[in-house]
Design a protein around this motif. Structure first.
Motif, PDB file in Angstrom:
ATOM      1  N   ILE A 109      -3.146   3.663  -2.504  1.00 51.75           N
ATOM      2  CA  ILE A 109      -3.714   3.410  -1.142  1.00 51.75           C
ATOM      3  C   ILE A 109      -4.781   2.242  -1.344  1.00 51.75           C
ATOM      4  N   PRO A 110      -4.767   1.212  -0.855  1.00 44.17           N
ATOM      5  CA  PRO A 110      -6.055   0.284  -1.007  1.00 44.17           C
ATOM      6  C   PRO A 110      -7.222   0.929  -0.128  1.00 44.17           C
ATOM      7  N   VAL A 111      -8.337   0.619  -0.797  1.00 43.79           N
ATOM      8  CA  VAL A 111      -9.661   1.386  -0.066  1.00 43.79           C
ATOM      9  C   VAL A 111      -9.952   0.222   0.693  1.00 43.79           C
ATOM     10  N   GLU A 147     -15.559   6.134  -0.098  1.00 39.88           N
ATOM     11  CA  GLU A 147     -15.586   7.170  -1.416  1.00 39.88           C
ATOM     12  C   GLU A 147     -15.979   8.571  -0.925  1.00 39.88           C
ATOM     13  N   ASP A 155      -7.761   0.768  -5.318  1.00 34.84           N
ATOM     14  CA  ASP A 155      -8.103   2.028  -4.941  1.00 34.84           C
ATOM     15  C   ASP A 155      -9.515   2.434  -5.197  1.00 34.84           C
ATOM     16  N   THR A 156     -10.322   1.407  -5.683  1.00 30.81           N
ATOM     17  CA  THR A 156     -11.819   1.484  -5.984  1.00 30.81           C
ATOM     18  C   THR A 156     -12.556   0.924  -4.917  1.00 30.81           C
ATOM     19  N   GLY A 157     -13.596   1.977  -4.206  1.00 26.83           N
ATOM     20  CA  GLY A 157     -14.377   1.412  -3.111  1.00 26.83           C
ATOM     21  C   GLY A 157     -15.416   0.567  -3.719  1.00 26.83           C
ATOM     22  N   LEU A 158     -16.232  -0.136  -2.864  1.00 25.93           N
ATOM     23  CA  LEU A 158     -17.427  -0.808  -3.074  1.00 25.93           C
ATOM     24  C   LEU A 158     -18.492  -0.118  -3.572  1.00 25.93           C
ATOM     25  N   HIS A 159     -18.644   1.185  -3.172  1.00 24.57           N
ATOM     26  CA  HIS A 159     -19.675   1.887  -3.667  1.00 24.57           C
ATOM     27  C   HIS A 159     -19.358   2.700  -4.946  1.00 24.57           C
ATOM     28  N   ALA A 160     -18.140   2.767  -5.230  1.00 27.44           N
ATOM     29  CA  ALA A 160     -17.587   3.385  -6.450  1.00 27.44           C
ATOM     30  C   ALA A 160     -17.822   2.357  -7.480  1.00 27.44           C
ATOM     31  N   LEU A 161     -17.609   1.151  -7.184  1.00 30.48           N
ATOM     32  CA  LEU A 161     -17.770  -0.072  -8.143  1.00 30.48           C
ATOM     33  C   LEU A 161     -19.198  -0.118  -8.462  1.00 30.48           C
ATOM     34  N   ASP A 171     -24.892   5.432  -5.717  1.00 33.38           N
ATOM     35  CA  ASP A 171     -23.791   6.156  -4.740  1.00 33.38           C
ATOM     36  C   ASP A 171     -24.370   6.207  -3.417  1.00 33.38           C
ATOM     37  N   PRO A 212     -11.680  -4.843  -9.954  1.00 33.78           N
ATOM     38  CA  PRO A 212     -11.332  -3.331  -9.587  1.00 33.78           C
ATOM     39  C   PRO A 212      -9.992  -3.168  -8.950  1.00 33.78           C
ATOM     40  N   THR A 213      -9.512  -2.088  -9.383  1.00 35.04           N
ATOM     41  CA  THR A 213      -8.265  -1.670  -8.650  1.00 35.04           C
ATOM     42  C   THR A 213      -8.181  -1.519  -7.394  1.00 35.04           C
ATOM     43  N   ALA A 225      -4.193   6.708  -5.406  1.00 37.02           N
ATOM     44  CA  ALA A 225      -4.299   5.351  -6.218  1.00 37.02           C
ATOM     45  C   ALA A 225      -3.530   4.285  -5.607  1.00 37.02           C
ATOM     46  N   ARG A 262     -12.485  -2.310   2.451  1.00 37.82           N
ATOM     47  CA  ARG A 262     -13.559  -2.784   1.862  1.00 37.82           C
ATOM     48  C   ARG A 262     -14.268  -3.620   2.983  1.00 37.82           C
ATOM     49  N   GLN A 303     -12.242   9.887  -0.457  1.00 37.80           N
ATOM     50  CA  GLN A 303     -11.794   9.997  -2.058  1.00 37.80           C
ATOM     51  C   GLN A 303     -12.363  11.484  -2.546  1.00 37.80           C
TER      52      GLN A 303
END
Lengths: 644, 312
Positions: free
Chosen positions: B307-309, B271, A583-589, A644, A580-581, B305, B311, B274
């Protein structure tokens, strides 16, 4: 601001130069000059001009290739190859370059350096190798940057950061290099010279053929012959025994197979030396007079105490010698007197007359020696290496006309006079003296210290060492060196580096490794801590470690959450091949993949972490279990929305 | 129940989009976000895409009073707030409340009003009270303004200054409905009439309770940090002249909370942020002058895009 292209030019030029320097002495003149010109041209062209176009350089390279290729033969393989390498390097340096060409230059330079090791193993090699590796690593980093952003410019700060990170590469390989150093087999000889038997240079110095009067001057050769690690000795007694010459054919002394005899050398007062021989110029091993024993390599020993290596190796050697500082070698059961009294059919008349006179007057061997010395002192002969008498009557000229000569004249005349008087005599070739290096505690003996002296046999005593050169009026000034001056001292310090290169790199072997390990073991055994010291150190050390631990680990400690997330992402990559990039959160993934286990995991994890709590150990282990189930549970149980 | 009223609200949204507002789920949801976080919404789109319809439907479905102001360049502040009228019978002035005294106030074409009126309006939005002739009248709770403006019209308009834009929690476009939905709408005709008969699904009290529930939603430090990094990034971006203000950051956090509430969570996840960052923040950015026709939303997405989320 500096253009990256400029930085690269200089880095690559540095790499090329470091490959070229060690190879330069072995190259033909043309390639040598061409490389230097190309190097300069490359730097110049980058700045101001245009490089030589590639369509001109390529045919040139091909012509050069064939030019040297036709010279190659089974006996002459490496020299053309080395010249070819250098020329290719020159062509590459002078022509326009892309990243590929930069890489080619780096490779060629490394090959050049490698090729130089076929000719000689020198401490320069190590220096160049280390520098070249570092530069090449830095160049590679810059090349990568240049490849993605060719027009980059750097400020000093950025440059520093980039170089610092680039230096991490060679630094990280350092432990590996040490490891390889320890385990890889190595050669003590430059491979090519050993294989082809090529001569390493002119053989002056110690020689197995002494012909006084064959040349008018002697050029002094300051090349190091050997180094001997040992305590300092009286310089007057530093005679290094090399070869024994026992037969004079009228013009030259040569070595004939010596008759059997049994020398008896007493053990007490022995001195041990560790000799590091710099390439054997004469096939004998120098030892401190008088040697008892030679260890470390297989040798062939003669009864007249001449040692030769059993295998005709060439190059650097290391061996140990036990010697006793004596001027007499006792011989059990006598010697072959006739062999050592042989004279050539023709002798210079005045020399022969003197010999006959001494033979007539002498009452015994020792008296004959005294008469010979008396004769030399009367003639007031001086020691010199220029204006030497030459020709068939050189000895006559030496004794009666010019009255100047070097050790070969003295020793030859003395031995001939003694033999006429019926005293067995032979010439010993070797070295006299040496410069002591206090830093490394060893003697450096250069080829210019080559010397010849006489051994005569006296009944009841044995072979007695006599140095007729000492009878010269100016011997002390000529042969005994003054204490080292300032420059000489610096040279000595520099020589220490060369010495340790031999000790630690060239002659490093398994035996050394074991002895080091043994020494460590013995040292640790000798370390007996008693009383309070026995526990104070461990306690202090562990206390300090405990105190330092939090500081040391703070930076590197990853939280339980971060570890879990890393695990989950690794699992996702393994199962779905998705990274994942950022800027992809875990929930989004989880929503995207719609994996039931991942959804459950993310929901539970989020409920803990995003409520501001930390994971407990139990929660973490439960989540890790879920992590292992990613990709195993059936899909479709959860809808996207629930995920989600 | 920690997330009180959520079920009813979601059902209301669902009912509305299914029966009356085809393809308007996103603006409707954003309007709900604005309502629950006590903010206001700016609908920016050309006329005739159902802005008024949506406002009406929302007001009716939530059982709230509805007021409407059509802005013109001669609209006066008193036309909005109301004014005192002399009553002969009682020989006293009585205050006649203007349209602003409604739960949901639709301000059509807000950029057509002159700046004086705009600022009076926006002040009321912020203060939630109106002061006329020395008397302060509180506005009803919940109170939400749905302002619309047509971005393509330039003549005779007074574009809202950046400081006024900052007062809207959410800005969104309506967008054309999807082709199938639009065909359906064309077939069934205008639904204005049916809107009057929408049953009340949620009461004002429930909405206030939902607001209280939203206020109780947790936002973890890591998520706060994420919001901060987004805000900071907009301030440092070379193409942005003025980044997101602190009020913008607060609004983003609140909107994210509502998003979490609507998703049935008692905590905010990145999210949510976001999801909300573009409608909540894009209109607050002031871009550098050299950019022709800049798309703020697109630029903001690009910034996000990078900025790291968080986790962990």
């Amino acid at each position: 601001m500096v253009r990256i292209e400029t930085i690269l030019q200089f880095l690559i030029a540095g790499v090329a130069l470091l490959g070229f320097i060690p190879l330069a002495p072995w190259l033909d003149r043309l390639p040598m000059v061409l490389v230097l010109l190309a190097l300069a041209w490359g730097l110049y062209a980058d700045r101001w001009g245009k490089p030589i176009p590639g369509h001109m350089a390529t045919p040139l390279a091909i012509i050069i290739f064939f030019l040297y290729a036709i010279r190659v033969s089974p006996t002459n393989l490496v020299a053309p190859a080395a010249n070819l390498l250098a020329l290719l390097l020159a062509v590459r340096l002078a022509t326009p370059r892309s990243s590929r060409h930069h890489l080619q230059i780096i490779a060629l330079a490394i090959f050049c350096l490698a090729a130089s090791s076929l000719f000689s193993i020198d401490a320069t090699f190590l220096v160049c190798l280390v520098l070249q590796l570092v530069l090449a690593a830095v160049s590679l980093v810059f090349l990568t940057v240049a490849d993605t952003a060719p027009d980059t410019t750097f400020g000093p700060g950025q440059l520093r950061t980039l170089i610092a990170s680039a230096l991490l590469l060679p630094l990280a390989t350092a432990p590996l290099m040490v490891l390889f150093f320890l385990i890889l087999p190595r050669t003590q000889f430059p491979l090519w010279n050993a294989l082809a038997g090529a001569s390493a240079g002119a053989t002056t110095g110690l020689s197995d053929h002494i012909a006084p009067g064959s040349s008018a001057t002697i050029t002094e050769n300051r090349v190091v012959a050997f180094r001997a690690a040992m305590p300092a000795q009286d310089p007057e007694r530093l005679y290094w025994r090399g070869i024994v010459l026992n037969s004079f054919d009228g013009t030259a002394w040569v070595r004939k197979s010596p008759p059997p005899e049994t020398p008896a050398i007493p053990a007490p007062g022995s001195i041990t030396q560790e000799v590091y021989l710099e390439g054997i110029r004469s096939p004998v091993l120098p030892t401190l007079n008088i040697p008892r024993q030679l260890t470390g390599i297989r040798v062939l020993a003669s009864p007249d105490l001449v040692f030769r290596p059993a295998v005709a190796d060439r190059g650097k050697l290391r061996y140990g010698v036990t010697s006793v500082l004596l001027d007499t070698v006792a011989v059990h059961r006598g010697i072959n007197r006739t062999f050592y009294c042989q004279l050539p059919p023709f002798l210079p008349p005045r020399l022969a007359a003197t010999g006959r006179r001494i033979a007539r007057e002498a009452t015994g061997d020792e008296h004959a020696l005294a008469l010979v010395e008396q004769f030399f002192r009367q003639q007031k002969i001086s020691y010199g290496t220029t204006g030497l008498p030459t020709g068939p009557t050189a000895l006559d000229l030496f004794l009666f006309e010019k009255r100047t000569g070097h050790c070969e004249f003295f020793a030859t005349s003395c031995a001939l006079l003694l033999r006429q008087a019926g005293v067995p005599a032979r010439l010993v070739g070797g070295y006299l003296g040496g410069t002591y290096n206090d830093l490394g505690q060893y003697y450096v003996v250069t080829e210019e210290r080559a010397h010849v002296w006489v051994e005569l046999f006296i009944e009841e005593r044995g072979w007695v060492t006599v140095d007729p050169s000492r009878w010269a009026v100016n011997f002390t000034q000529a042969r005994i060196a003054p204490p080292p001056g300032f420059l000489k001292r610096i040279a000595l310090i520099l020589d220490t580096g060369s010495y340790y290169w031999n000790v630690a790199v060239i002659n490093y072997d398994l035996e050394r490794q074991f002895s080091t390990a043994n020494r460590l073991v013995t040292m640790s055994r000798g370390l007996h801590l008693t009383g309070p010291g026995r526990w104070i150190w461990p306690v202090l050390l562990s206390g300090a470690t405990l105190l330092l631990m939090p500081f040391l680990t703070r930076q590197y400690r990853t939280s339980r959450e971060a570890r879990l997330v890393r695990k989950v992402l690794a699992r996702v990559r393994q199962v779905y091949g998705i990274v994942p990039t950022p800027d992809t959160g875990l929930h989004a993934l989880a929503g995207e993949l719609n994996d039931p286990a991942l959804c459950e995991l993310v929901e539970r994890y989020g409920a803990i972490v995003f409520q501001g709590r930390r994971l407990s150990r139990r929660e973490a282990s439960r989540l890790r279990q879920l992590c292992r189930q990613i990709g195993r549970r059936k899909k479709g149980l959860h809808s996207n929305e629930e995920c989600d | 129940m920690p997330l009180s009223g959520r079920h009813e609200l979601l059902q209301a949204i669902q009912q509305l989009t299914r029966k009356h507002l085809h393809g308007k789920e996103r603006p409707l949801r954003l309007a709900m976000v604005a309502l629950l976080s006590g903010g206001h919404i700016l609908l920016e789109d050309i006329p005739g895409l159902g802005k008024t319809t949506m406002a009406l439907a929302l007001a009716n479905a939530l059982g709230l009073t509805f007021g409407r102001i059509q802005c013109t360049s001669d609209l006066l502040p008193s036309d909005i707030t109301g004014l005192s009228v002399f009553n002969r019978e009682t020989s006293a002035f009585t205050f006649v409340r203007g349209p602003i005294f409604s739960h949901i106030l639709l301000i059509d074409e807000v950029n057509r009003a002159m700046p004086k009126t705009q600022s009076a309006l926006l002040e009321a939005m912020e203060e939630r009270q109106v002061t006329v002739e020395g008397t302060t009248y509180p506005l009803p709770e919940p109170f939400m303004v749905i302002a619309t403006q047509n971005p393509t019209e330039q003549v005779g308009t007074y574009p809202l200054p950046e400081s006024q834009m900052d007062r809207f929690l959410v800005r969104t476009g309506m967008g054309y409905p999807p082709p199938d939905v639009e065909k359906e709408i064309i077939q069934s005709g205008s639904i204005r009439e049916t809107l009057r008969h929408i049953p009340t699904m949620v009461t004002a009290a429930e909405i206030l309770a939902a607001r209280a529930a939203v206020a109780g939603i947790t936002i973890a430090p890591t998520v706060v940090d994420y919001i901060y990094r987004i805000v900071a990034a907009t301030r440092e971006h070379p193409q942005v002249q003025t980044g997101i203000s602190t009020r913008g950051a607060i609004n983003l956090a609140e909107a994210a909370k509502v998003q979490a509430y609507l998703a049935g969570r008692a905590f905010v996840i990145p999210e949510d942020v976001q999801e909300m960052v573009v409608p909540v923040s894009a209109h607050r950015l002031v871009l550098g002058g050299e950019l022709e026709n800049p798309d703020k939303e697109q630029l903001l997405r690009v910034i996000i895009a990078t900025i790291p989320v968080p986790r962990s």
